[in-house]
Design an enzyme around this catalytic site. Structure first.
Site, short mmCIF file in Angstrom:
data_model
loop_
_atom_site.label_atom_id
_atom_site.label_comp_id
_atom_site.label_asym_id
_atom_site.label_seq_id
_atom_site.Cartn_x
_atom_site.Cartn_y
_atom_site.Cartn_z
N TYR A 144 85.99 120.17 -11.78
CA TYR A 144 87.21 120.21 -11.28
C TYR A 144 86.98 118.78 -9.89
O TYR A 144 88.36 117.91 -9.28
CB TYR A 144 86.79 121.39 -9.66
CG TYR A 144 87.34 121.67 -8.54
CD1 TYR A 144 88.32 122.69 -9.03
CD2 TYR A 144 87.42 121.38 -7.42
CE1 TYR A 144 89.29 122.89 -8.33
CE2 TYR A 144 88.27 121.97 -6.25
CZ TYR A 144 89.51 122.16 -6.64
OH TYR A 144 90.18 122.61 -5.45
N SER B 241 91.53 117.77 -1.94
CA SER B 241 89.72 119.32 -1.30
C SER B 241 89.18 118.32 -0.67
O SER B 241 88.67 116.54 -0.70
CB SER B 241 89.40 119.65 -2.54
OG SER B 241 88.58 120.68 -2.96
#
Length: 256
Positions: free
Chosen positions: A160, A147
């Protein structure tokens, strides 16, 4: 001379985790269009059946494999079943992932554990189980979905960010251990994409205005724009690419 099949996936079998919807489903469809024999993975048979129906409607073929990627025993059994009944896994797209948002000082332990289990443990469980078959064959492609948060942080998603940073370094570790056996292990790092996971952010006019200004490309990414990078990392074209994280983010990670 450049070989005309450099980006072809013809004859290769690709397992895509978390493939019943979102990025996983689109990547699976993209690989299939480049010739891969795709196996869709998820926890719920009904969701996978619905995804397979989309394949059928588009004239694409796919198999399904129902198992929970957070359960190591289930993963080992699931991979063994695919290898035995469908054939060798040549490509793994380690895509399954979740998001939890809250101020860090209020973050709940269960949400932390869920993120670690799905976003990090599962990458290790599936990657290891697949690599154990790839290594004796002397070849294989593993693409871990990282990501932009593997590199950058934003308020409310610190756990996250921690998981995706860990996936980036696990990818490097996998490459360090397994490249000598003929495997290529790389990361694909999406920036901000208009997905179901980001639905609330997409509909937030203030956030979207900020994102458009912050991103050099000036817009949200469309999930289909990830397919080319996934095909590259899954194909012979990336035969000497290892431990790399390919950013597909409209330039947000390189611009102040």
């Amino acid at each position: 001379m450049i070989h005309p099949d450099l980006f072809s996936l013809s004859g290769r079998r690709a397992l895509v985790t978390g493939a019943s919807r979102g990025i996983g489903l689109v990547l699976a469809q993209g690989l299939a269009r480049y010739g891969a024999k795709v196996v869709l993975n998820g926890r719920h048979a009904d969701a996978l059946d619905a995804a397979k129906q989309q394949f059928d409607a588009d004239g694409l073929k796919a198999g399904t494999a129902v198992f929970d990627v957070t359960d190591q025993d289930a993963v080992i059994d699931g991979i063994e079943t695919i290898e035995r009944e469908l054939g060798p896994i040549d490509i793994l797209i380690n895509n399954a992932g979740i998001q939890r948002r809250a101020p860090l000082e209020q973050f709940q332990r269960k949400d932390w554990d869920d993120l670690i289990s799905t976003n990090l443990n599962a990458v290790f469980f599936v990657g290891q189980a697949v690599a154990r078959h790839m290594i004796p064959r002397g070849q294989g492609k593993i693409v871990n979905i990282c990501s932009v948060q593997s590199e950058l942080a934003r308020p409310g998603i610190a756990p996250y960010t921690a998981t995706k940073g860990a996936v980036k370094n696990l990818t490097k570790g996998m490459a360090t251990d397994w490249a000598r056996h003929g495997l290529q292990i790389n990361g694909l790092a999406p920036g901000y994409f208009a997905t179901e996971m980001n639905e609330k952010l997409v509909s937030d006019e203030e956030f979207t205005a900020w994102l458009n200004k912050r991103t050099p490309a000036g817009r949200w990414g469309q999930v289909e724009e990830l397919v080319g990078a996934a095909v590259f990392l899954s194909s012979p074209a990336s035969s000497f690419v290892n431990g790399h994280m390919l950013m597909v983010d409209g330039g947000i990670s390189i611009s102040l």
